[in-house]
Design a protein around this motif. Structure first.
Motif, PDB file in Angstrom:
ATOM      1  N   LYS A 153     -43.525  25.596  19.689  1.00  0.00           N
ATOM      2  CA  LYS A 153     -42.414  23.676  19.290  1.00  0.00           C
ATOM      3  C   LYS A 153     -43.834  23.429  18.480  1.00  0.00           C
ATOM      4  O   LYS A 153     -45.012  23.645  19.418  1.00  0.00           O
ATOM      5  CB  LYS A 153     -41.401  23.588  20.163  1.00  0.00           C
ATOM      6  N   GLY A 154     -43.889  22.415  17.725  1.00  0.00           N
ATOM      7  CA  GLY A 154     -44.864  21.908  17.405  1.00  0.00           C
ATOM      8  C   GLY A 154     -45.689  21.695  16.918  1.00  0.00           C
ATOM      9  O   GLY A 154     -46.914  21.378  16.751  1.00  0.00           O
ATOM     10  N   ILE A 155     -45.254  22.914  15.549  1.00  0.00           N
ATOM     11  CA  ILE A 155     -46.415  23.563  14.625  1.00  0.00           C
ATOM     12  C   ILE A 155     -46.898  22.754  14.230  1.00  0.00           C
ATOM     13  O   ILE A 155     -46.670  21.918  13.788  1.00  0.00           O
ATOM     14  CB  ILE A 155     -45.829  24.766  14.111  1.00  0.00           C
ATOM     15  N   ASN A 156     -48.331  22.593  13.801  1.00  0.00           N
ATOM     16  CA  ASN A 156     -49.389  22.089  12.509  1.00  0.00           C
ATOM     17  C   ASN A 156     -49.705  22.207  11.713  1.00  0.00           C
ATOM     18  O   ASN A 156     -49.096  23.724  11.730  1.00  0.00           O
ATOM     19  CB  ASN A 156     -49.590  20.350  13.146  1.00  0.00           C
TER      20      ASN A 156
ATOM     21  N   GLY B  10     -44.346  39.874  12.251  1.00  0.00           N
ATOM     22  CA  GLY B  10     -44.260  39.111  10.701  1.00  0.00           C
ATOM     23  C   GLY B  10     -43.865  37.054  11.695  1.00  0.00           C
ATOM     24  O   GLY B  10     -43.860  37.367  13.394  1.00  0.00           O
ATOM     25  N   SER B  11     -43.790  36.130  10.541  1.00  0.00           N
ATOM     26  CA  SER B  11     -44.132  35.313  11.744  1.00  0.00           C
ATOM     27  C   SER B  11     -44.034  34.586  10.669  1.00  0.00           C
ATOM     28  O   SER B  11     -43.830  34.681   9.114  1.00  0.00           O
ATOM     29  CB  SER B  11     -45.456  34.384  11.717  1.00  0.00           C
ATOM     30  N   LYS B  12     -43.063  32.867  10.752  1.00  0.00           N
ATOM     31  CA  LYS B  12     -42.390  32.264   9.793  1.00  0.00           C
ATOM     32  C   LYS B  12     -42.351  31.048  10.401  1.00  0.00           C
ATOM     33  O   LYS B  12     -42.148  30.768  11.897  1.00  0.00           O
ATOM     34  CB  LYS B  12     -41.123  32.619   9.514  1.00  0.00           C
ATOM     35  N   VAL B  13     -42.712  29.702   9.360  1.00  0.00           N
ATOM     36  CA  VAL B  13     -42.083  28.036  10.347  1.00  0.00           C
ATOM     37  C   VAL B  13     -41.126  27.496   9.151  1.00  0.00           C
ATOM     38  O   VAL B  13     -41.597  28.108   8.143  1.00  0.00           O
ATOM     39  CB  VAL B  13     -44.110  27.739  10.061  1.00  0.00           C
ATOM     40  N   LEU B  14     -40.967  26.229  10.146  1.00  0.00           N
ATOM     41  CA  LEU B  14     -40.540  25.541   9.270  1.00  0.00           C
ATOM     42  C   LEU B  14     -41.015  24.879   8.666  1.00  0.00           C
ATOM     43  O   LEU B  14     -41.796  24.173   8.881  1.00  0.00           O
ATOM     44  CB  LEU B  14     -39.606  25.132  10.106  1.00  0.00           C
TER      45      LEU B  14
ATOM     46  N   LEU C  91     -41.282  24.079  14.469  1.00  0.00           N
ATOM     47  CA  LEU C  91     -40.954  25.101  14.955  1.00  0.00           C
ATOM     48  C   LEU C  91     -41.304  26.511  14.251  1.00  0.00           C
ATOM     49  O   LEU C  91     -41.394  26.244  12.701  1.00  0.00           O
ATOM     50  CB  LEU C  91     -39.628  25.372  14.692  1.00  0.00           C
ATOM     51  N   ALA C  92     -41.927  28.019  14.861  1.00  0.00           N
ATOM     52  CA  ALA C  92     -42.341  28.925  14.160  1.00  0.00           C
ATOM     53  C   ALA C  92     -41.901  29.757  14.514  1.00  0.00           C
ATOM     54  O   ALA C  92     -41.541  29.855  15.637  1.00  0.00           O
ATOM     55  CB  ALA C  92     -44.170  28.954  14.310  1.00  0.00           C
TER      56      ALA C  92
ATOM     57  N   GLY D 240     -54.357  27.802  20.043  1.00  0.00           N
ATOM     58  CA  GLY D 240     -53.535  26.648  19.987  1.00  0.00           C
ATOM     59  C   GLY D 240     -52.553  26.214  20.629  1.00  0.00           C
ATOM     60  O   GLY D 240     -51.832  25.043  20.805  1.00  0.00           O
ATOM     61  N   VAL D 241     -51.573  27.317  21.194  1.00  0.00           N
ATOM     62  CA  VAL D 241     -50.463  27.365  20.611  1.00  0.00           C
ATOM     63  C   VAL D 241     -50.568  26.510  22.590  1.00  0.00           C
ATOM     64  O   VAL D 241     -50.572  27.249  23.064  1.00  0.00           O
ATOM     65  CB  VAL D 241     -48.884  28.128  21.178  1.00  0.00           C
ATOM     66  N   VAL D 242     -49.222  25.136  23.499  1.00  0.00           N
ATOM     67  CA  VAL D 242     -50.314  24.699  24.690  1.00  0.00           C
ATOM     68  C   VAL D 242     -48.617  24.995  25.079  1.00  0.00           C
ATOM     69  O   VAL D 242     -48.606  25.051  26.227  1.00  0.00           O
ATOM     70  CB  VAL D 242     -50.504  23.435  24.390  1.00  0.00           C
ATOM     71  N   GLY D 243     -47.181  24.167  24.528  1.00  0.00           N
ATOM     72  CA  GLY D 243     -46.130  23.673  25.932  1.00  0.00           C
ATOM     73  C   GLY D 243     -45.282  25.135  25.779  1.00  0.00           C
ATOM     74  O   GLY D 243     -45.848  26.278  25.737  1.00  0.00           O
ATOM     75  N   TRP D 244     -44.035  24.722  26.101  1.00  0.00           N
ATOM     76  CA  TRP D 244     -42.810  25.719  26.971  1.00  0.00           C
ATOM     77  C   TRP D 244     -42.709  26.461  25.437  1.00  0.00           C
ATOM     78  O   TRP D 244     -42.666  26.382  24.541  1.00  0.00           O
ATOM     79  CB  TRP D 244     -41.776  25.184  27.219  1.00  0.00           C
TER      80      TRP D 244
END
Length: 167
Positions: A45-48, A67-71, A76-77, A101-105
């Motif tokens: 979460k909290g993706i920039n 694969g990956s996707k982002v809102l 959210l990704a 750089g993903v830091v949170g839960w």
């Protein structure tokens, strides 16, 4: 924000997912002992935008999952993995996400649970505490309970009966 995004593409508009990217090597999904699809996804979460650029680039280069996707609003990704049971691969992908750089839960959800209509905290199958590559099971998971009770996926639907974007 400018009128165009990276590569000269229009910036995302409106709700929903954007920027679906695929890894170079994808394998067909399999089934687990309960008949569920084994594909799953880490959901940071909290993706920039800069973090998403790093995640999408690592996916395209084959360093992350399939694969990956982002809102579009970057809250959210989803970073897809081949098999939720392969803890070594889950730790590897999580480690790359932390390095990027993903830091949170970070929650992990199986695609079969999405197919069952499970969303929110009860849909989490694995989770990782902030700043860690440790994977733990949540206190409660509706998907785990449904597996044990023999609850059919989507009324018995199996692989190939739902549209999977990564195919």
């Amino acid at each position: 924000m400018s009128e165009t995004d990276r590569a000269g593409l229009p910036a995302p508009r409106g709700p929903g997912w954007t920027d679906l990217v695929r890894a170079p090597d994808r394998l067909d999904e399999g089934l687990d002992e309960f008949g569920n699809r084994v594909v799953g996804k880490w959901m940071p979460k909290g993706i920039n935008r800069p973090l998403w650029e790093r995640i999408s680039g690592a996916t395209i280069e084959g360093y992350l999952g399939i694969g990956s996707k982002v809102l579009k609003n970057f809250t959210l990704a989803c970073v897809y993995t081949r098999d939720y049971r392969d803890l070594d691969d889950l730790v590897r992908v999580l480690g790359v996400l932390r390095e990027l750089g993903v830091v949170g839960w970070v929650d992990y959800k199986r695609d079969c649970d999405t197919g069952r209509g499970l969303y929110g905290r009860g849909a989490v199958y694995w989770q990782s505490p902030p700043g860690s590559v440790r994977i733990e099971a949540p206190r409660w998971s509706a998907g785990r309970e449904m597996d044990q009770e023999g609850f059919p996926l989507n009324g018995g639907a199996r692989v190939g009966q739902r549209g999977n974007w990564w195919r």
